[in-house]
Design a protein around this motif. Structure first.
Motif, PDB file in Angstrom:
ATOM      1  N   PHE A  33      -5.499  -3.241  -8.434  1.00  0.00           N
ATOM      2  CA  PHE A  33      -5.031  -1.984  -7.544  1.00  0.00           C
ATOM      3  C   PHE A  33      -6.227  -1.131  -7.361  1.00  0.00           C
ATOM      4  O   PHE A  33      -7.191  -1.275  -7.973  1.00  0.00           O
ATOM      5  CB  PHE A  33      -4.107  -1.049  -8.307  1.00  0.00           C
ATOM      6  CG  PHE A  33      -2.770  -1.638  -8.734  1.00  0.00           C
ATOM      7  CD1 PHE A  33      -2.355  -2.877  -8.384  1.00  0.00           C
ATOM      8  CD2 PHE A  33      -1.925  -0.658  -9.186  1.00  0.00           C
ATOM      9  CE1 PHE A  33      -1.234  -3.440  -8.436  1.00  0.00           C
ATOM     10  CE2 PHE A  33      -0.370  -1.122  -9.498  1.00  0.00           C
ATOM     11  CZ  PHE A  33      -0.293  -2.318  -8.989  1.00  0.00           C
ATOM     12  N   THR A  34      -6.133  -0.344  -5.955  1.00  0.00           N
ATOM     13  CA  THR A  34      -7.374   0.363  -5.710  1.00  0.00           C
ATOM     14  C   THR A  34      -6.760   1.660  -5.306  1.00  0.00           C
ATOM     15  O   THR A  34      -5.989   1.744  -4.445  1.00  0.00           O
ATOM     16  CB  THR A  34      -8.272  -0.294  -4.747  1.00  0.00           C
ATOM     17  OG1 THR A  34      -8.612  -1.524  -5.077  1.00  0.00           O
ATOM     18  CG2 THR A  34      -9.307   0.519  -4.266  1.00  0.00           C
ATOM     19  N   ILE A  35      -7.239   2.814  -5.849  1.00  0.00           N
ATOM     20  CA  ILE A  35      -6.969   3.987  -5.472  1.00  0.00           C
ATOM     21  C   ILE A  35      -7.843   4.786  -4.610  1.00  0.00           C
ATOM     22  O   ILE A  35      -9.191   4.325  -4.889  1.00  0.00           O
ATOM     23  CB  ILE A  35      -6.862   4.939  -6.546  1.00  0.00           C
ATOM     24  CG1 ILE A  35      -6.042   6.482  -6.312  1.00  0.00           C
ATOM     25  CG2 ILE A  35      -8.103   5.234  -7.492  1.00  0.00           C
ATOM     26  CD1 ILE A  35      -5.698   7.150  -7.350  1.00  0.00           C
ATOM     27  N   SER A  36      -7.707   5.329  -3.400  1.00  0.00           N
ATOM     28  CA  SER A  36      -8.413   6.078  -2.575  1.00  0.00           C
ATOM     29  C   SER A  36      -8.022   6.990  -1.999  1.00  0.00           C
ATOM     30  O   SER A  36      -6.650   7.459  -1.947  1.00  0.00           O
ATOM     31  CB  SER A  36      -8.948   4.970  -1.469  1.00  0.00           C
ATOM     32  OG  SER A  36      -7.668   4.731  -0.930  1.00  0.00           O
ATOM     33  N   TYR A  85      -3.941   7.144  -1.294  1.00  0.00           N
ATOM     34  CA  TYR A  85      -3.642   5.719  -1.143  1.00  0.00           C
ATOM     35  C   TYR A  85      -3.517   5.000  -2.413  1.00  0.00           C
ATOM     36  O   TYR A  85      -4.326   5.291  -3.415  1.00  0.00           O
ATOM     37  CB  TYR A  85      -4.364   4.815  -0.136  1.00  0.00           C
ATOM     38  CG  TYR A  85      -4.265   5.698   1.208  1.00  0.00           C
ATOM     39  CD1 TYR A  85      -5.319   6.679   1.571  1.00  0.00           C
ATOM     40  CD2 TYR A  85      -3.288   5.728   1.994  1.00  0.00           C
ATOM     41  CE1 TYR A  85      -5.583   7.208   2.570  1.00  0.00           C
ATOM     42  CE2 TYR A  85      -3.336   6.280   3.312  1.00  0.00           C
ATOM     43  CZ  TYR A  85      -4.529   6.866   3.669  1.00  0.00           C
ATOM     44  OH  TYR A  85      -4.491   7.757   4.990  1.00  0.00           O
ATOM     45  N   LEU A  86      -2.762   4.014  -2.698  1.00  0.00           N
ATOM     46  CA  LEU A  86      -2.753   3.110  -3.736  1.00  0.00           C
ATOM     47  C   LEU A  86      -2.789   1.715  -2.977  1.00  0.00           C
ATOM     48  O   LEU A  86      -1.560   1.260  -2.649  1.00  0.00           O
ATOM     49  CB  LEU A  86      -1.812   3.295  -4.741  1.00  0.00           C
ATOM     50  CG  LEU A  86      -1.723   2.271  -5.920  1.00  0.00           C
ATOM     51  CD1 LEU A  86      -3.402   2.719  -6.961  1.00  0.00           C
ATOM     52  CD2 LEU A  86      -0.689   2.594  -6.857  1.00  0.00           C
ATOM     53  N   THR A 141       0.885  -1.246   0.043  1.00  0.00           N
ATOM     54  CA  THR A 141      -0.078   0.135   0.099  1.00  0.00           C
ATOM     55  C   THR A 141       0.617   1.147   0.140  1.00  0.00           C
ATOM     56  O   THR A 141       1.867   1.330   0.871  1.00  0.00           O
ATOM     57  CB  THR A 141      -1.144   0.294   1.062  1.00  0.00           C
ATOM     58  OG1 THR A 141      -1.789  -1.181   1.264  1.00  0.00           O
ATOM     59  CG2 THR A 141      -1.654   1.233   1.358  1.00  0.00           C
ATOM     60  N   LEU A 142       0.670   1.938  -0.982  1.00  0.00           N
ATOM     61  CA  LEU A 142       1.491   3.218  -1.099  1.00  0.00           C
ATOM     62  C   LEU A 142       0.489   4.491  -0.626  1.00  0.00           C
ATOM     63  O   LEU A 142      -0.489   4.398  -0.565  1.00  0.00           O
ATOM     64  CB  LEU A 142       1.739   3.724  -2.482  1.00  0.00           C
ATOM     65  CG  LEU A 142       2.505   2.606  -3.283  1.00  0.00           C
ATOM     66  CD1 LEU A 142       2.864   3.069  -4.808  1.00  0.00           C
ATOM     67  CD2 LEU A 142       3.762   2.249  -2.635  1.00  0.00           C
ATOM     68  N   SER A 143       0.844   5.373   0.098  1.00  0.00           N
ATOM     69  CA  SER A 143       0.536   6.561   0.615  1.00  0.00           C
ATOM     70  C   SER A 143       1.294   7.831  -0.027  1.00  0.00           C
ATOM     71  O   SER A 143       2.578   7.771  -0.074  1.00  0.00           O
ATOM     72  CB  SER A 143       0.660   6.544   1.969  1.00  0.00           C
ATOM     73  OG  SER A 143      -0.104   5.470   2.847  1.00  0.00           O
ATOM     74  N   CYS A 144       0.545   8.874  -0.144  1.00  0.00           N
ATOM     75  CA  CYS A 144       1.173  10.186  -0.381  1.00  0.00           C
ATOM     76  C   CYS A 144       0.419  11.148   0.197  1.00  0.00           C
ATOM     77  O   CYS A 144      -0.853  11.441   0.254  1.00  0.00           O
ATOM     78  CB  CYS A 144       0.711  10.266  -2.114  1.00  0.00           C
ATOM     79  SG  CYS A 144       1.085  12.173  -2.507  1.00  0.00           S
ATOM     80  N   ALA A 145       1.056  11.822   1.246  1.00  0.00           N
ATOM     81  CA  ALA A 145       0.759  12.960   1.992  1.00  0.00           C
ATOM     82  C   ALA A 145       0.837  14.335   1.341  1.00  0.00           C
ATOM     83  O   ALA A 145       2.013  14.714   0.995  1.00  0.00           O
ATOM     84  CB  ALA A 145       1.420  12.914   3.442  1.00  0.00           C
TER      85      ALA A 145
END
Length: 123
Positions: free
Chosen positions: A66-69, A78-79, A18-22
């Motif tokens: 994949f799911t983007i949110s 998130y990915l 799971t990737l995160s982007c702040a």
């Protein structure tokens, strides 16, 4: 505007990450955000995007895996990546664009803010 990715790493085929982007000084509730990736010798390609109304778009290669949110309260994108394949190996970039920038959300040039990238290796 600052976008900071995290969550990359190495995983075996079939695994998950799971990737995160702040995002700072960017309001996730008003602009479109997305994930793009680039592997050695290839152009940057779209992975998934999510608009201010939560509508999503996915590249054919990641649909169903994949799911983007996003969490507007945390200004974080998130990915979720499942069933990872070796061909998913790349540097993954978070991108955001101001509301006044229109156009196909899958086109990298339509985004005016980018993170530094996080490496994902599947092997």
């Amino acid at each position: 505007v600052q976008l900071v990715e995290s969550g990359g790493g190495s995983v075996q085929p079939g695994g998950s990450l799971t990737l995160s982007c702040a995002a700072s000084r960017f309001t996730a509730s008003t602009g479109c955000m997305g994930w793009f990736r680039q592997s050695a010798g290839k152009e940057r390609e779209p992975v998934a995007t999510i608009d201010s109304d939560y509508s999503t778009t996915y590249a054919n290669s990641v649909k169903g895996r994949f799911t983007i949110s996003k969490d507007n309260a945390k200004n974080t994108l998130y990915l979720q990546m499942n069933s990872l394949k070796p061909e998913d190996t790349a540097t993954y970039y978070c991108a955001a664009r101001d509301p006044y920038r229109a156009g196909n959300s899958l086109i990298p040039e339509s985004y005016n803010y980018w993170g530094q990238g996080t490496q994902v290796t599947v092997s």
